[in-house]
Design an enzyme around this catalytic site. Structure first.
Site, PDB file in Angstrom:
ATOM      1  N   ASN A 108     -12.616  45.666 -14.919  1.00  0.00           N
ATOM      2  CA  ASN A 108     -11.704  46.708 -14.447  1.00  0.00           C
ATOM      3  C   ASN A 108     -12.449  47.675 -13.540  1.00  0.00           C
ATOM      4  O   ASN A 108     -13.642  47.917 -13.702  1.00  0.00           O
ATOM      5  CB  ASN A 108     -11.048  47.438 -15.625  1.00  0.00           C
ATOM      6  CG  ASN A 108     -11.817  48.673 -16.044  1.00  0.00           C
ATOM      7  OD1 ASN A 108     -11.660  49.746 -15.457  1.00  0.00           O
ATOM      8  ND2 ASN A 108     -12.676  48.526 -17.056  1.00  0.00           N
ATOM      9  N   PHE A 112     -10.303  56.062 -13.877  1.00  0.00           N
ATOM     10  CA  PHE A 112      -9.728  57.213 -14.609  1.00  0.00           C
ATOM     11  C   PHE A 112      -8.308  57.533 -14.115  1.00  0.00           C
ATOM     12  O   PHE A 112      -7.948  58.694 -13.892  1.00  0.00           O
ATOM     13  CB  PHE A 112     -10.608  58.462 -14.459  1.00  0.00           C
ATOM     14  CG  PHE A 112     -11.870  58.471 -15.262  1.00  0.00           C
ATOM     15  CD1 PHE A 112     -12.172  57.476 -16.179  1.00  0.00           C
ATOM     16  CD2 PHE A 112     -12.780  59.504 -15.098  1.00  0.00           C
ATOM     17  CE1 PHE A 112     -13.349  57.508 -16.925  1.00  0.00           C
ATOM     18  CE2 PHE A 112     -13.963  59.552 -15.828  1.00  0.00           C
ATOM     19  CZ  PHE A 112     -14.253  58.556 -16.737  1.00  0.00           C
ATOM     20  N   SER A 170     -18.427  55.624 -17.395  1.00  0.00           N
ATOM     21  CA  SER A 170     -17.626  54.729 -16.573  1.00  0.00           C
ATOM     22  C   SER A 170     -18.349  54.415 -15.268  1.00  0.00           C
ATOM     23  O   SER A 170     -18.854  55.318 -14.602  1.00  0.00           O
ATOM     24  CB  SER A 170     -16.272  55.362 -16.252  1.00  0.00           C
ATOM     25  OG  SER A 170     -15.592  54.590 -15.273  1.00  0.00           O
ATOM     26  N   ASN A 172     -16.788  53.372 -12.648  1.00  0.00           N
ATOM     27  CA  ASN A 172     -15.755  53.339 -11.614  1.00  0.00           C
ATOM     28  C   ASN A 172     -15.460  54.689 -10.972  1.00  0.00           C
ATOM     29  O   ASN A 172     -14.550  54.796 -10.149  1.00  0.00           O
ATOM     30  CB  ASN A 172     -14.467  52.750 -12.202  1.00  0.00           C
ATOM     31  CG  ASN A 172     -14.691  51.334 -12.696  1.00  0.00           C
ATOM     32  OD1 ASN A 172     -15.323  50.531 -12.031  1.00  0.00           O
ATOM     33  ND2 ASN A 172     -14.190  51.036 -13.891  1.00  0.00           N
ATOM     34  N   THR A 173     -16.214  55.719 -11.347  1.00  0.00           N
ATOM     35  CA  THR A 173     -16.168  57.013 -10.666  1.00  0.00           C
ATOM     36  C   THR A 173     -17.544  57.238 -10.065  1.00  0.00           C
ATOM     37  O   THR A 173     -18.518  57.409 -10.811  1.00  0.00           O
ATOM     38  CB  THR A 173     -15.815  58.153 -11.647  1.00  0.00           C
ATOM     39  OG1 THR A 173     -14.511  57.914 -12.188  1.00  0.00           O
ATOM     40  CG2 THR A 173     -15.828  59.500 -10.935  1.00  0.00           C
ATOM     41  N   LYS A 206     -20.129  59.167 -25.029  1.00  0.00           N
ATOM     42  CA  LYS A 206     -20.050  57.735 -24.734  1.00  0.00           C
ATOM     43  C   LYS A 206     -20.995  57.400 -23.587  1.00  0.00           C
ATOM     44  O   LYS A 206     -20.909  57.992 -22.508  1.00  0.00           O
ATOM     45  CB  LYS A 206     -18.621  57.337 -24.366  1.00  0.00           C
ATOM     46  CG  LYS A 206     -18.431  55.828 -24.206  1.00  0.00           C
ATOM     47  CD  LYS A 206     -16.961  55.483 -24.140  1.00  0.00           C
ATOM     48  CE  LYS A 206     -16.751  53.965 -24.128  1.00  0.00           C
ATOM     49  NZ  LYS A 206     -15.320  53.606 -24.202  1.00  0.00           N
ATOM     50  N   ASN A 235     -20.064  51.522 -23.030  1.00  0.00           N
ATOM     51  CA  ASN A 235     -18.950  51.242 -22.135  1.00  0.00           C
ATOM     52  C   ASN A 235     -19.147  49.878 -21.471  1.00  0.00           C
ATOM     53  O   ASN A 235     -19.979  49.086 -21.888  1.00  0.00           O
ATOM     54  CB  ASN A 235     -18.848  52.370 -21.090  1.00  0.00           C
ATOM     55  CG  ASN A 235     -17.427  52.562 -20.577  1.00  0.00           C
ATOM     56  OD1 ASN A 235     -16.681  51.601 -20.400  1.00  0.00           O
ATOM     57  ND2 ASN A 235     -17.044  53.796 -20.321  1.00  0.00           N
TER      58      ASN A 235
END
Length: 342
Positions: A108, A112, A170, A172-173, A206, A235
């Site tokens: 993925n 967010f 994450s 993805n940021t 996390k 994660n």
């Protein structure tokens, strides 16, 4: 008998994100179930909270806190909603969610996507506080001060959260994982605890699995010094073990079965680095009672699922929890707590 194996071929004809949203719609409309009862041996206490089982749902499924009670009714011992950012954001361009069926994995790059903390707060404020629901908070992609975003999220969501998770893991940021660097992390946690105040809920952190030994030692020192209430390991990964799916080259975070060895190793690394002084929560590649039990014996007090649900269906949490009982009994443990780190 579960109907999910019969339904899965039809569900898999849908785009992954569309299927995800459809499942949320179904849970919103379904009659509420009373959470199942479990053997007393499965009950465990972490960060002052009493969990009926150690098997929880990771953040990312119920981003906007639409169905936490329906998920508890499916048999999760706790549910973590989010990630929620101060302001709503659309996330990354679609397509951004891919099933790697041959690998029993998911990639993925959602970014967010969520409706913001204000809307989620309103939903959580209406629910009767039964069952443990944590809130995972993050920073907006375009924020000029991400530490301030986390402090704002802690302050905003504390009244409706049984615990709060600071998500700096994450991939993805852009730039988010830089907050795992020791000085930045220390400043972030100081701001989060100040925003929470003296009487707020426990704060969890996390972290990513993509860390070298020096990173692990530095993070461990900060979380021990700051007395973080629990550490979630880990994660999704940006690494790519050998994969068979045609989606293997997609960018984003990889989760599911291929993440299992790395996530287990990072759990062991953090158990050693923290000296057992911080409760650990295991995530990544957990799809069976045996997987969950291996994490518990490696030092996890709790475990979290997500990607395995795509392949195993909504009854997985209850099956894993019930499957832990004979494993504990086999090894002479009267409780989950006795088996942690054994």
């Amino acid at each position: 008998m579960s109907l999910y194996p019969l339904l899965r071929p039809f569900i898999f004809r849908l785009d992954g994100e569309r299927a995800h949203l459809l499942s949320l719609d179904v849970l919103e409309k379904a009659p509420r179930k009373t959470p199942p009862s479990y053997a007393p041996a499965l009950g465990t206490r972490v960060a002052g909270l009493d969990f009926p089982t150690p098997v929880g749902l990771a953040a990312g499924y119920d981003k906007d806190a639409r169905v936490p009670d329906a998920l508890l009714g499916l048999g999760f011992g706790f549910v973590e909603v989010g990630t929620l950012t101060p302001r709503p954001q659309a996330g990354n361009p679609k397509p951004r969610l891919f099933r790697l069926v041959e690998d029993r994995a998911v990639i993925n790059r959602m970014g967010f996507n969520n409706g913001g903390q204000e809307d989620a707060f309103a939903r959580l404020a209406k629910r009767e506080r039964r069952g443990i629901v944590g809130v995972n908070v993050g920073a907006n992609k375009d924020s000029a001060d991400r530490t301030a975003d986390y402090a704002r999220g802690v302050r905003a969501m504390a009244p409706v959260a049984d615990y709060l998770t600071i998500n700096i893991s994450s991939p993805n940021t852009p730039g988010l994982r830089a907050l795992q660097e020791a000085a930045a992390l220390d400043a972030l946690l100081a701001a989060a605890y100040e925003a929470r105040g003296e009487q707020g809920p426990p704060i969890f952190l996390k972290v990513a699995p993509d860390l070298d030994p020096a990173d692990i030692d530095a993070i461990a020192k900060v979380v021990v010094d700051r007395k973080i209430d629990a550490l979630i390991v880990a994660n999704t990964t940006v690494s790519r073990p050998p994969l068979s799916s045609r989606h293997a080259g997609e960018s984003g975070g990889l989760s599911g079965e291929p993440l299992r060895p790395l996530a287990l190793q990072r759990l062991k690394d953090f158990r050693k680095a923290t000296g057992g002084q911080v409760p650990l929560i295991a995530a990544g590649g957990i799809a069976s009672a045996e997987d969950a039990y291996a994490r518990i014996r490696a030092g996890a007090s709790l475990v979290q699922l997500y990607s395995a649900l795509v392949y195993e269906g909504p009854g997985l949490a209850a099956r894993i929890a019930r499957g832990l009982v004979p494993l504990l009994r086999r090894d002479g443990f009267a409780s989950v707590a006795e088996a942690v780190g054994a």
